[in-house]
Design an enzyme around this catalytic site. Structure first.
Site, PDB file in Angstrom:
ATOM      1  N   ALA A  14     -11.890  55.374  60.658  1.00 16.64           N
ATOM      2  CA  ALA A  14     -11.446  54.229  59.843  1.00 16.64           C
ATOM      3  C   ALA A  14     -12.428  53.063  59.868  1.00 16.64           C
ATOM      4  CB  ALA A  14     -10.074  53.753  60.324  1.00 16.64           C
ATOM      5  N   GLY A  15     -13.477  53.168  60.686  1.00 18.16           N
ATOM      6  CA  GLY A  15     -14.393  52.044  60.827  1.00 18.16           C
ATOM      7  C   GLY A  15     -15.484  51.971  59.780  1.00 18.16           C
ATOM      8  N   ILE A  18     -15.421  56.101  53.835  1.00 14.56           N
ATOM      9  CA  ILE A  18     -14.194  56.624  53.223  1.00 14.56           C
ATOM     10  C   ILE A  18     -12.970  56.225  54.059  1.00 14.56           C
ATOM     11  CG2 ILE A  18     -12.952  58.772  52.692  1.00 14.56           C
ATOM     12  CD1 ILE A  18     -15.725  59.964  51.871  1.00 14.56           C
ATOM     13  N   VAL A  71     -12.388  61.825  68.594  1.00 15.57           N
ATOM     14  CA  VAL A  71     -11.422  62.860  68.200  1.00 15.57           C
ATOM     15  C   VAL A  71     -11.853  64.263  68.628  1.00 15.57           C
ATOM     16  CG1 VAL A  71     -10.510  61.546  66.238  1.00 15.57           C
ATOM     17  CG2 VAL A  71     -12.441  63.126  65.888  1.00 15.57           C
ATOM     18  N   TYR A 164     -22.661  71.669  58.975  1.00 14.58           N
ATOM     19  CA  TYR A 164     -21.702  70.813  58.262  1.00 14.58           C
ATOM     20  C   TYR A 164     -20.857  71.632  57.273  1.00 14.58           C
ATOM     21  CZ  TYR A 164     -20.190  66.729  55.480  1.00 14.58           C
ATOM     22  OH  TYR A 164     -19.456  65.775  54.832  1.00 14.58           O
ATOM     23  N   ALA A 166     -20.186  74.814  57.357  1.00 13.66           N
ATOM     24  CA  ALA A 166     -19.264  75.678  58.101  1.00 13.66           C
ATOM     25  C   ALA A 166     -18.075  74.873  58.608  1.00 13.66           C
ATOM     26  CB  ALA A 166     -19.996  76.346  59.260  1.00 13.66           C
TER      27      ALA A 166
END
Ligand code: NAD
Length: 257
Positions: A14-15, A18, A71, A164, A166
Site C-alpha cells: 500500500a506504500g 497500485i 508478506v 516474475y 512464473a
C-alpha cells in the site's frame, strides 16, 4: 453512493503505485483501510493521504491505519492479520494483495536468488496473506472479497522475467483454486492482470524500453494506477457479487509482442 461503507480493507504493497491508488480508491468508496507495506513509513504516508475516516452519524468509525510487514514471511503474514483484527475487532472483509517485486534477468543469466526472492514475495506472499485472511474470515463466519494483483505477463510472458511471469501465472492458478474452495463460505477471490502501468516499478525501466512497450499497446498509452484501482473497487464491492475465480485484464488491450 458509497459501495464499501461497511468494509474493512487490508491492502498490501500500500506504500506505492497500485497499492496506494487502491487504498485511496477504497477509502473513497467508504472503506476503512489497513494499509500494509514492507516500508512502514511509506504505508503511513498512504494513510495520511486518506485523511480522516468520516464517522457515521452517532457511530464513530475507527481511523485508517498503517502496518509494516514482509508478506513473504509466514510469521509476519500471520501477525499482520492478527494485528489488523486486534485493531479493528474484526477480520478484513476485503483483502487486496498488491505487494510485488521484479528482479529482471534473462534466463541464461538468472541467479537462483533472483528466482527465489520474486517467487517468495509475489507468489508465496499472496498464499500466506490469502490463507491467513481466509482462516480469519471462515472462523468468524464473515463473507469477503479477496483480490490478488497478478500481471498480464503471467499469461503471455515477457523477456527477462521468467521469475516474475512464473510468479504471476502462479497467482492466477492460486486465485482460481481459492475461489473454488471458499465459494461455499461466501468468500470470493479474483485476480487483476494489469498491463503496463505508470508506477515506481515501471519508472525504473529504460525510456527506450518504455517507448517500445507503449508502441505495442493497442490503446497507445500506459495505464495509470487509478485504472487498476477502479477495477479493484468493483471486485471488492457487491457490484461483482456473482464474479469469483476471474482474472480481469486491465491492459489497454493485451500488448501484441
Ligand atoms: P511498486 O514498486 O510501486 O509498489 C510495490 C510495493 O510493494 C512497494 O511499496 C513495496 O515496498 C511493497 N513490497 C515489496 N515487497 C514487499 C514485501 N515483501 N512485503 C510487503 N510489501 C512489499 O509497484 P507497483 O507497480 O505498484 O506494483 C504493485 C503490484 O502490481 C505488484 O504485484 C506488481 O507486480 C503488479 N503489477 C504492476 C504492473 C505495472 O506495470 N506497474 C503491471 C502488472 C502488475
Amino acid at each position: 453512493h458509497l459501495r464499501l461503507r461497511s468494509a474493512l480493507a487490508l491492502v498490501t504493497g500500500a506504500g506505492s503505485g497500485i497499492g496506494r491508488a487502491v487504498s485511496v480508491r477504497l477509502a473513497g468508496e467508504g472503506a476503512t483501510v489497513a494499509a500494509c507495506d514492507l516500508d512502514g513509513a511509506a504505508a503511513r504516508e498512504t494513510v495520511q493521504l486518506l485523511g480522516r475516516r468520516r464517522g457515521e452519524e452517532g457511530a464513530p468509525r475507527r481511523a485508517h491505519a498503517a502496518f509494516q510487514a514482509d508478506v513473504s514471511e509466514a510469521r509476519a503474514a500471520r501477525r499482520l492479520l492478527e494485528q489488523v483484527q486486534d485493531s479493528f475487532s474484526r477480520p478484513p472483509s476485503v483483502v487486496v494483495s498488491c505487494a510485488g517485486i521484479t528482479r529482471d534477468e534473462f534466463l541464461l543469466h538468472m541467479s537462483e536468488d533472483d528466482w527465489d526472492r520474486v517467487i517468495a514475495v509475489n507468489l508465496k506472499g499472496i498464499f500466506l496473506v490469502t490463507q491467513a485472511a481466509a482462516q480469519a474470515l471462515v472462523s468468524s463466519g464473515c463473507h469477503g472479497s479477496i483480490i490478488n494483483i497478478s500481471s498480464i505477463v503471467g499469461k503471455v510472458g515477457n523477456m527477462g522475467q521468467t521469475n516474475y511471469a512464473a510468479s504471476k501465472a502462479g497467482v492466477i492458478g492460486l486465485t482460481q483454486t481459492v475461489a473454488r474452495e471458499l465459494a461455499r463460505h461466501g468468500i470470493r477471490c479474483n485476480s487483476v492482470l494489469p498491463g503496463f502501468i505508470t508506477t515506481p516499478m515501471t519508472q525504473k525501466m529504460p525510456q527506450k524500453v518504455l517507448d517500445k512497450v507503449t508502441g505495442m499497446i493497442p490503446m497507445g498509452h500506459m495505464g495509470d494506477p487509478e485504472d487498476v484501482a477502479d477495477v479493484v473497487a468493483f471486485l471488492a464491492s457487491e457490484d461483482s457479487g456473482y464474479i469469483t475465480g476471474a482474472s480481469v485484464e486491465v491492459t489497454g488491450m493485451r500488448p501484441s509482442w
